[in-house]
Design a protein around this motif. Structure first.
Motif, PDB file in Angstrom:
ATOM      1  N   VAL A 139      41.831  21.724  82.640  1.00 43.80           N
ATOM      2  CA  VAL A 139      41.737  21.345  81.229  1.00 43.80           C
ATOM      3  C   VAL A 139      42.492  22.364  80.374  1.00 43.80           C
ATOM      4  O   VAL A 139      43.257  22.006  79.473  1.00 43.80           O
ATOM      5  CB  VAL A 139      40.258  21.229  80.784  1.00 43.80           C
ATOM      6  CG1 VAL A 139      40.148  21.102  79.277  1.00 43.80           C
ATOM      7  CG2 VAL A 139      39.583  20.046  81.476  1.00 43.80           C
ATOM      8  N   LEU A 167      40.714  16.864  75.223  1.00 46.78           N
ATOM      9  CA  LEU A 167      42.132  16.563  75.429  1.00 46.78           C
ATOM     10  C   LEU A 167      42.686  15.610  74.368  1.00 46.78           C
ATOM     11  O   LEU A 167      43.895  15.456  74.255  1.00 46.78           O
ATOM     12  CB  LEU A 167      42.346  15.951  76.821  1.00 46.78           C
ATOM     13  CG  LEU A 167      42.033  16.875  77.999  1.00 46.78           C
ATOM     14  CD1 LEU A 167      42.140  16.140  79.321  1.00 46.78           C
ATOM     15  CD2 LEU A 167      42.957  18.092  77.993  1.00 46.78           C
ATOM     16  N   ALA A 198      38.045  12.091  78.538  1.00 47.91           N
ATOM     17  CA  ALA A 198      39.117  13.027  78.153  1.00 47.91           C
ATOM     18  C   ALA A 198      38.857  13.583  76.757  1.00 47.91           C
ATOM     19  O   ALA A 198      39.064  14.774  76.506  1.00 47.91           O
ATOM     20  CB  ALA A 198      40.472  12.323  78.201  1.00 47.91           C
ATOM     21  N   GLU A 249      37.941  23.632  84.857  1.00 49.23           N
ATOM     22  CA  GLU A 249      38.193  24.504  83.715  1.00 49.23           C
ATOM     23  C   GLU A 249      39.673  24.895  83.631  1.00 49.23           C
ATOM     24  O   GLU A 249      40.301  24.802  82.574  1.00 49.23           O
ATOM     25  CB  GLU A 249      37.321  25.747  83.900  1.00 49.23           C
ATOM     26  CG  GLU A 249      37.222  26.654  82.731  1.00 49.23           C
ATOM     27  CD  GLU A 249      36.256  27.798  83.070  1.00 49.23           C
ATOM     28  OE1 GLU A 249      35.074  27.683  82.723  1.00 49.23           O
ATOM     29  OE2 GLU A 249      36.684  28.787  83.686  1.00 49.23           O
ATOM     30  N   GLN A 265      45.535  12.409  80.890  1.00 51.02           N
ATOM     31  CA  GLN A 265      44.109  12.330  80.513  1.00 51.02           C
ATOM     32  C   GLN A 265      43.308  11.522  81.526  1.00 51.02           C
ATOM     33  O   GLN A 265      42.210  11.902  81.923  1.00 51.02           O
ATOM     34  CB  GLN A 265      43.960  11.651  79.143  1.00 51.02           C
ATOM     35  CG  GLN A 265      44.487  12.474  77.994  1.00 51.02           C
ATOM     36  CD  GLN A 265      44.482  11.689  76.681  1.00 51.02           C
ATOM     37  OE1 GLN A 265      44.128  10.508  76.646  1.00 51.02           O
ATOM     38  NE2 GLN A 265      44.874  12.348  75.606  1.00 51.02           N
ATOM     39  N   ALA A 310      46.229  21.840  80.703  1.00 53.82           N
ATOM     40  CA  ALA A 310      46.679  20.615  80.037  1.00 53.82           C
ATOM     41  C   ALA A 310      46.732  20.784  78.520  1.00 53.82           C
ATOM     42  O   ALA A 310      47.455  20.072  77.830  1.00 53.82           O
ATOM     43  CB  ALA A 310      45.753  19.455  80.399  1.00 53.82           C
ATOM     44  N   LYS A 311      45.965  21.726  78.018  1.00 57.00           N
ATOM     45  CA  LYS A 311      45.968  21.954  76.573  1.00 57.00           C
ATOM     46  C   LYS A 311      47.039  22.940  76.136  1.00 57.00           C
ATOM     47  O   LYS A 311      47.246  23.168  74.949  1.00 57.00           O
ATOM     48  CB  LYS A 311      44.604  22.513  76.132  1.00 57.00           C
ATOM     49  CG  LYS A 311      43.497  21.483  76.111  1.00 57.00           C
ATOM     50  CD  LYS A 311      42.208  22.158  75.652  1.00 57.00           C
ATOM     51  CE  LYS A 311      41.060  21.176  75.696  1.00 57.00           C
ATOM     52  NZ  LYS A 311      39.773  21.859  75.501  1.00 57.00           N
ATOM     53  N   GLY A 347      48.294  17.394  77.907  1.00 59.61           N
ATOM     54  CA  GLY A 347      46.977  16.771  77.809  1.00 59.61           C
ATOM     55  C   GLY A 347      46.959  15.605  76.836  1.00 59.61           C
ATOM     56  O   GLY A 347      46.025  14.807  76.823  1.00 59.61           O
ATOM     57  N   LYS A 348      47.982  15.490  76.003  1.00 55.65           N
ATOM     58  CA  LYS A 348      48.055  14.365  75.068  1.00 55.65           C
ATOM     59  C   LYS A 348      48.605  13.107  75.740  1.00 55.65           C
ATOM     60  O   LYS A 348      48.514  12.018  75.179  1.00 55.65           O
ATOM     61  CB  LYS A 348      48.941  14.711  73.859  1.00 55.65           C
ATOM     62  CG  LYS A 348      48.353  15.777  72.958  1.00 55.65           C
ATOM     63  CD  LYS A 348      47.236  15.208  72.077  1.00 55.65           C
ATOM     64  CE  LYS A 348      46.472  16.321  71.372  1.00 55.65           C
ATOM     65  NZ  LYS A 348      45.045  16.014  71.167  1.00 55.65           N
ATOM     66  N   ILE A 363      42.715  13.482  84.673  1.00 51.49           N
ATOM     67  CA  ILE A 363      41.745  14.577  84.517  1.00 51.49           C
ATOM     68  C   ILE A 363      40.337  14.011  84.358  1.00 51.49           C
ATOM     69  O   ILE A 363      39.362  14.591  84.851  1.00 51.49           O
ATOM     70  CB  ILE A 363      42.133  15.490  83.325  1.00 51.49           C
ATOM     71  CG1 ILE A 363      43.453  16.196  83.642  1.00 51.49           C
ATOM     72  CG2 ILE A 363      41.035  16.518  83.045  1.00 51.49           C
ATOM     73  CD1 ILE A 363      43.966  17.097  82.545  1.00 51.49           C
TER      74      ILE A 363
END
Ligand SMILES: Cc1cc2nc3c(=O)[nH]c(=O)nc-3n(C[C@H](O)[C@H](O)[C@H](O)COP(=O)(O)OP(=O)(O)OC[C@H]3O[C@@H](n4cnc5c(N)ncnc54)[C@H](O)[C@@H]3O)c2cc1C
Lengths: 386, 363
Positions: free
Chosen positions: B224, A385, A380, B221, B244, B227-228, B238-239, B247
């Motif tokens: 990610v 991330l 990750a 892609e 995480q 998630a950001k 994404g945190k 993914i």
């Protein structure tokens, strides 16, 4: 286009094919001479005599400089040799860590004197090393270790307790992680130092921890005011964390991450016969597609390492997939040959022994060398991330 | 990646970036033939990529075509490019002339058969073939037919009996019903020349594998990126460690899918490498459940909308994993090969750069 994974293909030069053949011929001869047999524990067996034979062929310390007993071959060559040894279930555990991790660590961070003292003995298959990282209160969070090294005249005095130390009872040396400065929450990765410890020194007690398969494989190692001379510090004092991080790609990318239960598949193919019914063929076939995939991914990684690239994310991801494969093999095997079939296998059929061992050891693979969750955290991070 | 591959994939990538816009993909999925896109591909020689230079094509080798197919999959391009390449390869193998325009191939189902026989002094084909990709849009359909004297390649141009159908990705998958359909002499290849049904099936699986690898890379892609960007509980999702970890699992499957697609492409540089195709299609097909599953979980409701781009890739993955052999069919095929090899012979076979063809029948 998205190119997050650098796992391109690599050419397989002819000399690598020849090297494979050379290893296979050696293994065939050893098998015929009875110096080893395919056993349920596979390559995870200590056999000093066998390690010396492997060393005689020049297959330990393969990539190291000649001046230290090495053979100056490429990491691809090393990859091919180790993969063949592991797949055949040859007993190479004794020298494994010294060859894979400790030697390269000394080459990268060790003193000239350390390289001269240890590397030739390791390459000769005569010096075995274990790793003392984990402690009762420190597993994944390695920075929190408490084993303490206190500065004294000419060296350090070490006290503390290591656990889960594989083969401490058989190894000569430990690569010990100890705190040389107090833990600081803000700089948690500082103040850890790597020390080379002789396991027969006074003040060291090694106690077996019997695992769930009833084997003695890992240990508790107690340090009671053990004196470690200054020249046993690897690299810089306090730099242990950084030194170990560089090695992780090497540690995680190799075929030892997915060739632990392989013997089960070999025996399954023989015990299940040449014409398995459809459901069994699917289960066996699935394992084989994964085997082929992992071989390909590991080999590509070896190619990258050979070019001096250390793909930490790809290595973590191969270990994660590999650990899963080591668990999938016994699961599939017990479904292809079920209790009813297994009970009727002929006496001399080794399948049941193979399955026992693989099934009982299955939980350990996604734990050692970084747990699945820690690896996925690394992946990750690589994806941006974290 | 070779220089040729770089050139080809870059020029294809540019065209798709310009012309595979959301509106155009949607229009194609609603049934409009994407003429402008096809024309652009034809103008740059990509539609004739599989035709040899001697036959006035681009002369791309199989690994180059594989690299291109990945780009097709990444962009969810709604055109029968790989089908056209397959058809051109079939024509070349059967010593038939190349054909301009979009082409289709068949049979694509293993239980469908086309029979070829002489009737009243001319050739005629008979058979119902289902799920033929892009049949309705094809200038010609290149088919493998069974005749008394062996397998022959035939070209069907003017079939009026197409029943339109679609796959999950709303790509045309039509039924053609040929009943003593009359063929001209030059539309029939020589007996025993060209691809048999099995060879077509393997080659189709190879190309679908590449498209799937491209589609998976796109899914990773998108996931990610989302998630950001998506914020809940005051931070980007994404945190959250739970997100995480999921993914990361997706990424491992995508990496495995890319690796096998690449491996199969390379192995096919020197002749048809059946084991690699079978193993790759099985492995990447298996990966779809995690890849699409996690991607949708992370995108949550937004990913379930028609509005969002994600489904254009995930629907293709769901469709393509079933075409030219599902993962379980290929697993069974690989399992049969492994059982023939037996325990100790498996390892040398797996690591050999060139594997002997053990001739296992199709699943
Ligand atoms: C067979 C075997 C051999 C071993 N050999 C050695 C050896 O030779 N030398 C040595 O030093 N060590 C060895 N180990 C120890 C191994 O390195 C540790 O077990 C491992 O690092 C995990 O530590 P732990 O067991 O304390 O688990 P913990 O770290 O306590 O983890 C427990 C659970 O919590 C999860 N977790 C922890 N932290 C996080 C986080 N930040 N995010 C998400 N989840 C988290 C873990 O993934 C795990 O599921 C061995 C272990 C085994 C099983």
């Amino acid at each position: 286009m998205f190119t997050s994974f650098s796992l391109a293909g690599i050419e397989m030069p002819d000399h690598l094919e020849r090297l494979r053949e050379e290893v296979r011929a050696f293994l065939r001869a050893e098998l015929e001479a009875g110096s080893y047999t395919r056993e349920p524990s596979g390559w995870d067996r200590y056999d000093a005599a066998f390690s010396r034979k492997v060393a005689d062929r020049g297959w330990i310390g393969m990539t190291w400089p000649r001046q230290y007993g090495g053979h100056e071959r490429t990491s691809l060559e090393r990859y091919v040799v180790t993969e063949e040894l592991l797949a055949a279930g040859a007993p190479v555990r004794a020298h494994w860590l010294a060859d894979r991790q400790f030697g390269p660590l000394l080459l990268a961070a060790g003193s000239e004197d350390q390289k001269r003292t240890y590397l030739p003995r390791i390459a000769a298959g005569e010096c075995y090393v274990c790793v003392g990282m984990s402690e009762p209160d420190s597993g994944s969070d390695l920075a929190s270790i408490r084993t303490k090294a206190t500065k004294v005249e000419g060296g350090w005095r070490v006290s503390g307790r290591k656990v889960w130390t594989s083969y401490a009872h058989r190894a000569h040396l430990m690569n010990l992680f100890a705190r040389t400065a107090a833990f600081d929450e803000k700089n948690r990765h500082e103040g850890v130092t790597q020390l080379i410890v002789d396991l027969d020194w006074p003040g060291i007690t090694i106690k077996p921890i019997i695992n769930l398969a009833n084997d003695h494989d890992f240990n508790e190692v107690l340090f009671d005011d053990v004196f470690v001379p200054d020249d046993r510090v690897i690299g810089a004092v306090g730099n242990g964390w950084k030194q170990v991080s560089g090695e992780l790609a090497h540690e995680r990318a190799g075929s030892e991450r997915w060739l632990n239960a392989y013997g089960v598949l070999v025996h399954l193919l023989d015990s299940a016969g040449t014409h398995p019914e459809r459901g069994s063929a699917e289960k066996i076939g699935r394992l084989v597609t994964h085997l082929w995939t992992l071989h390909r991914m590991s080999f590509s990684l070896a190619g990258l390492l050979n070019q001096g690239i250390t793909p930490a994310v790809e290595a973590a991801l191969v270990k994660d997939l590999g650990n899963q494969f080591d668990q999938d093999i016994p699961e599939a095997a017990r479904q292809v040959l079920q209790e009813e079939d297994r009970a009727r296998l002929p006496e001399e059929d080794r399948f049941n022994d193979m399955l026992d061992r693989a099934l009982l050891y299955a939980p350990s693979y996604p734990i050692r060398g970084g747990t699945r969750e820690i690896l996925r955290g690394i992946i990750a991070r690589g994806l941006g991330l974290r | 990646m070779s220089e040729t591959q770089k050139l080809l994939t870059e020029s294809a990538g540019r065209i798709f970036t310009d012309l595979c816009t959301r509106d155009r993909v949607e229009a194609a999925e609603a049934g409009t033939w994407p003429q402008e896109l096809w024309q652009a591909l034809a103008d740059t020689g990509l539609t004739a990529a599989a035709v040899s230079e001697a036959r006035h094509g681009a002369g791309a080798e199989l690994p180059d075509l594989c690299a291109l197919a990945r780009v097709v999959g990444y962009h969810a391009a709604p055109v029968p490019l790989i089908e056209t390449w397959l058809a051109e390869q079939m024509l070349a193998a059967a010593d038939l002339q190349p054909i301009d325009g979009a082409l289709a191939v068949g049979p694509v189902l293993r239980r469908d058969t086309l029979r070829l026989a002489r009737q009243n002094g001319h050739w005629a084909v008979t058979g119902e073939l289902k799920r033929i990709p892009w049949a309705r849009n094809a200038a010609a359909i290149v088919l493998t037919a069974e005749a008394d004297d062996g397998t022959r390649t035939v070209i069907v141009r003017d079939t009026k009996t197409i029943v339109e159908d679609w796959n999950y990705a709303r790509e045309p998958r039509d039924t053609i019903n040929l009943d003593r359909h009359r063929m001209s002499e030059d539309a029939v290849g020589a007996p025993g020349r060209g691809y048999g049904r099995a060879e077509l099936f393997f080659r189709g699986a190879l190309f679908r594998t590449q498209e799937m690898a491209g589609a998976m890379e796109r899914v990773l892609e998108l996931t990610v990126a989302y998630a950001k960007e998506r914020i809940q509980f005051g931070r980007v999702i994404g945190k959250f460690q739970a997100v995480q970890q999921q993914i990361a699992a997706l990424a491992s499957q995508v990496a495995a899918g890319s690796a096998v697609a690449q491996a199969a492409a390379e192995a096919n540089a020197a002749g048809l490498a059946r084991f690699e195709i079978a193993a790759a299609k099985a492995r990447i097909g298996e990966a779809v459940a995690v890849v699409a599953g996690v991607a949708h979980q992370v995108h949550a409701a937004m990913g379930f909308t028609h509005e969002h781009a994600l489904h254009r890739s995930t629907r293709r993955l769901w469709a393509w994993r079933d075409e030219f052999g599902t993962e379980t069919e290929w697993q069974a095929w690989v399992g049969t090969v492994a059982a023939q090899l037996g325990g100790e012979a498996l390892w040398p076979y797996i690591v050999a750069a060139r594997k002997p063809d053990l001739g296992a029948p199709l699943p």
